[in-house]
Write an enzyme that holds these catalytic residues in place. Structure first.
Site, mmCIF file in Angstrom:
data_model
loop_
_atom_site.group_PDB
_atom_site.id
_atom_site.type_symbol
_atom_site.label_atom_id
_atom_site.label_comp_id
_atom_site.label_asym_id
_atom_site.label_seq_id
_atom_site.Cartn_x
_atom_site.Cartn_y
_atom_site.Cartn_z
ATOM 1 N N LYS A 65 0.832 -0.968 0.214
ATOM 2 C CA LYS A 65 0.091 -0.026 -0.472
ATOM 3 C C LYS A 65 0.770 1.083 0.064
ATOM 4 O O LYS A 65 0.247 2.425 -0.067
ATOM 5 C CB LYS A 65 -0.684 -0.233 0.865
ATOM 6 C CG LYS A 65 -0.237 0.708 2.729
ATOM 7 C CD LYS A 65 -1.475 0.487 3.477
ATOM 8 C CE LYS A 65 -0.783 1.251 4.658
ATOM 9 N NZ LYS A 65 0.298 0.086 5.355
ATOM 10 N N HIS A 194 1.908 -4.080 14.738
ATOM 11 C CA HIS A 194 2.355 -2.656 13.702
ATOM 12 C C HIS A 194 1.921 -1.569 15.004
ATOM 13 O O HIS A 194 1.257 -1.672 15.279
ATOM 14 C CB HIS A 194 1.124 -2.715 12.642
ATOM 15 C CG HIS A 194 2.603 -1.807 11.671
ATOM 16 N ND1 HIS A 194 2.973 -0.724 12.446
ATOM 17 C CD2 HIS A 194 2.672 -1.677 10.161
ATOM 18 C CE1 HIS A 194 3.151 0.374 11.061
ATOM 19 N NE2 HIS A 194 2.950 -0.732 9.671
ATOM 20 N N GLU A 268 7.045 -6.002 8.324
ATOM 21 C CA GLU A 268 6.069 -5.642 7.161
ATOM 22 C C GLU A 268 6.288 -4.124 6.674
ATOM 23 O O GLU A 268 5.634 -3.135 6.877
ATOM 24 C CB GLU A 268 4.985 -5.597 6.967
ATOM 25 C CG GLU A 268 4.279 -7.097 7.422
ATOM 26 C CD GLU A 268 2.610 -6.976 8.254
ATOM 27 O OE1 GLU A 268 2.697 -6.197 8.577
ATOM 28 O OE2 GLU A 268 2.083 -7.922 8.267
HETATM 29 C C1 LIG Z 1 0.677 0.231 6.279
HETATM 30 C C2 LIG Z 1 1.052 -1.524 6.734
HETATM 31 C C3 LIG Z 1 2.365 -1.210 7.022
HETATM 32 C C4 LIG Z 1 3.644 -0.507 6.650
HETATM 33 O O1 LIG Z 1 3.641 0.078 7.242
HETATM 34 P P1 LIG Z 1 5.220 1.689 7.626
HETATM 35 O O2 LIG Z 1 5.062 1.972 8.447
HETATM 36 O O3 LIG Z 1 5.633 2.227 5.970
HETATM 37 O O4 LIG Z 1 6.482 0.614 7.132
HETATM 38 C C5 LIG Z 1 2.929 -2.779 6.924
HETATM 39 N N1 LIG Z 1 1.954 -3.416 7.457
HETATM 40 C C6 LIG Z 1 0.518 -3.803 7.881
HETATM 41 C C7 LIG Z 1 -0.652 -4.290 8.451
HETATM 42 C C8 LIG Z 1 0.099 -2.220 7.194
HETATM 43 O O5 LIG Z 1 -1.448 -1.932 7.408
#
Ligand SMILES: *Cc1c(COP(=O)(O)O)cnc(C)c1O
Length: 472
Positions: A65, A194, A268
């Protein structure tokens, strides 16, 4: 893989060129009016090297995304990275690049039913869950799924908090989800979290990994065989930032709690990989100088510059991603600094890019550069009010070409060798056939009315002023 879109090809730069010389070549060609990006593939490769060095036990699954440009996905796939997808369309896009479904995690804890069915059909099995009804949905639609329980553990300071929307409480809710999964005979393979995007609280990773360990132990007691720890996103990616502190905390915590090769650790990262790889060039198409008070009406007290990208385009990141951007005038300025503001092109008063900054006087046709524009910009941008989303020019230096030219899905075909101006002007907004309204046979114009393309003129030829007779 055949490259069908010429705009997506990577221009190989000679030793004397770099991102800034390319920006200048295009901006000052006299042929470019629209805003445009330069994407440096080498920057992405460099980030990957940093990741491998700093977090050797953690395998990255890029969060699509953040920036879903095809070339970004191809480059990351060529480096062997996995992918975090949130929807059916993202899954399809990653699969279309040739990535194996086993390298995709469906990391959206709230998934529409048809998307789960699709994941099952294409073999994407690993998916995150943070609530009971999702478990029932998965039981019905993809009973063989590999379930990852997403817990909540928020950074105290982060650019974008995610905890209010996703992640179950690790103490009060997660154990219950494990028991329900057991009753449904689902396969729970691990835990994810996250901490928040743009995390500025490295110790949070320790807390989160400790919670994950407690849940691993409980899962084992319940008869599961968990083997996946997913430490999510949150790592900074702008020029001048570093992941050292986070890596330090993460490495210590995984040594403390998961000191076994039997547990596979993934992350991620989104913005880490792409933020600094994209540089945006915008040009000033209008200007309003606010004059001083009645005592000195000739003194400019504030300059308002209108550029050709704004909050409905790339700068949506100001609203949605809470970014701060720094304007860098392409020309060296001189004279005194004047309080200035920078505005987007649309007719919305909200469309402001920079609200108050000291800048040297600039003129129409001058260019303003913004670095670190790769994360959460392009995928959200819209052509609202008829202002197009900027095109991306992709470049890499020779060492990157040698490294990636045979690294599938990239092939020789993806690269254009020879940094000639003609090459670089592939895809410029003036000179193509689609922007030649004068060739419309319905409109008959006399020779004098036709615009002639005169690339040898000075770059400012578009803005010839008419001398005005002074009023008496
Ligand atoms: C948006 C998102 C990420 C990426 O986050 P960053 O802060 O850009 O590294 C990773 N995992 C999930 C589930 C997300 O929604």
């Amino acid at each position: 893989m055949k490259v069908t879109n010429l705009d997506e090809r990577i221009h190989v730069l000679d030793g004397s060129s770099n991102v800034m010389t390319v920006v200048k070549d295009i901006a000052l060609s006299g042929l470019q009016e629209e805003a445009f990006y330069v994407l440096d593939i080498g920057d992405i490769v460099n980030k990957h090297q940093i990741w491998k060095e700093k977090l050797p036990r953690v395998q990255p699954y890029y969060a699509v995304k953040c920036n879903d440009s095809l070339i970004v996905l191809e480059v990351l796939a060529s480096l062997g990275i996995g992918f975090d997808c949130a929807s059916k369309t993202e899954i399809n896009k990653v699969l279309s690049v040739g990535v194996d479904s086993s390298k995709i995690i469906f990391a959206n804890p709230a998934k529409p039913a048809s998307h789960i069915r699709h994941a099952a059909a294409v073999g994407v099995d690993t998916m995150t869950v943070d609530n009971e009804s999702e478990l029932h949905k998965i039981k019905k639609l993809h009973p063989a799924a590999k379930v990852v329980i997403r817990i909540r553990c928020d950074a105290e300071v982060a650019q974008c908090q995610l905890g209010m929307k996703f992640g179950c409480d690790p103490i009060y809710e997660a154990p219950n989800l494990l028991r329900i999964a057991r009753m449904l005979d689902l396969d729970v393979i691990g835990v994810s979290f996250h901490v928040g995007s743009g995390c500025q609280d490295p110790p949070v990773f320790h807390r989160a990994i400790r919670h994950a360990k407690i849940l691993f132990d409980l899962a084992i007691d319940l008869g599961f065989k968990p083997y996946l720890l997913d430490i999510g996103g949150g790592y900074p990616g702008n020029k001048g930032t570093s992941i050292d502190k986070i890596a330090d905390v993460v490495n210590k915590a995984i040594d403390e709690y998961f000191d076994t090769d039997a547990v596979h650790i993934i992350a991620e990262p989104g913005r880490f990989y792409v933020a600094s790889a994209f540089t945006l060039a915008t040009s000033i198409h209008s200007k309003r100088s606010v004059r001083g008070d009645e005592n000195c009406p000739n003194v400019t007290t504030h300059n308002m510059y209108y550029i050709n990208d704004g909050v409905y385009g790339s700068f949506n990141c100001l609203l949605y991603d809470h970014q701060h951007v720094t304007p860098l005038p392409l020309k060296d300025g001189c004279g005194k600094m004047i309080p200035s503001s920078i505005w987007g092109p649309t007719c919305d008063g909200l469309d402001q890019v920079v609200d108050n900054i000291l800048l040297h006087e600039m003129e129409l046709g001058d260019w303003i550069i913004f670095e670190d524009m790769g994360a959460y910009t392009l995928p959200v941008a819209s052509p609202f009010n008829g202002f197009p989303v900027p095109k991306v020019h992709v470049v890499a230096d020779e060492s990157i070409w040698l490294l990636l030219k045979d690294a599938l899905p990239l092939t020789e075909d993806h690269f254009v060798i020879g940094n000639t101006p003609a090459n670089l002007r592939l895809g410029l907004d003036i000179g193509g056939t689609d922007i030649d309204p004068w060739s419309n046979p319905a409109i008959q114009l006399s020779q004098a009315e036709m615009l002639t393309d005169s690339p040898n003129d000075s770059p400012t030829f578009i803005y010839d002023y008419v001398e005005i007779e002074p009023l008496n």
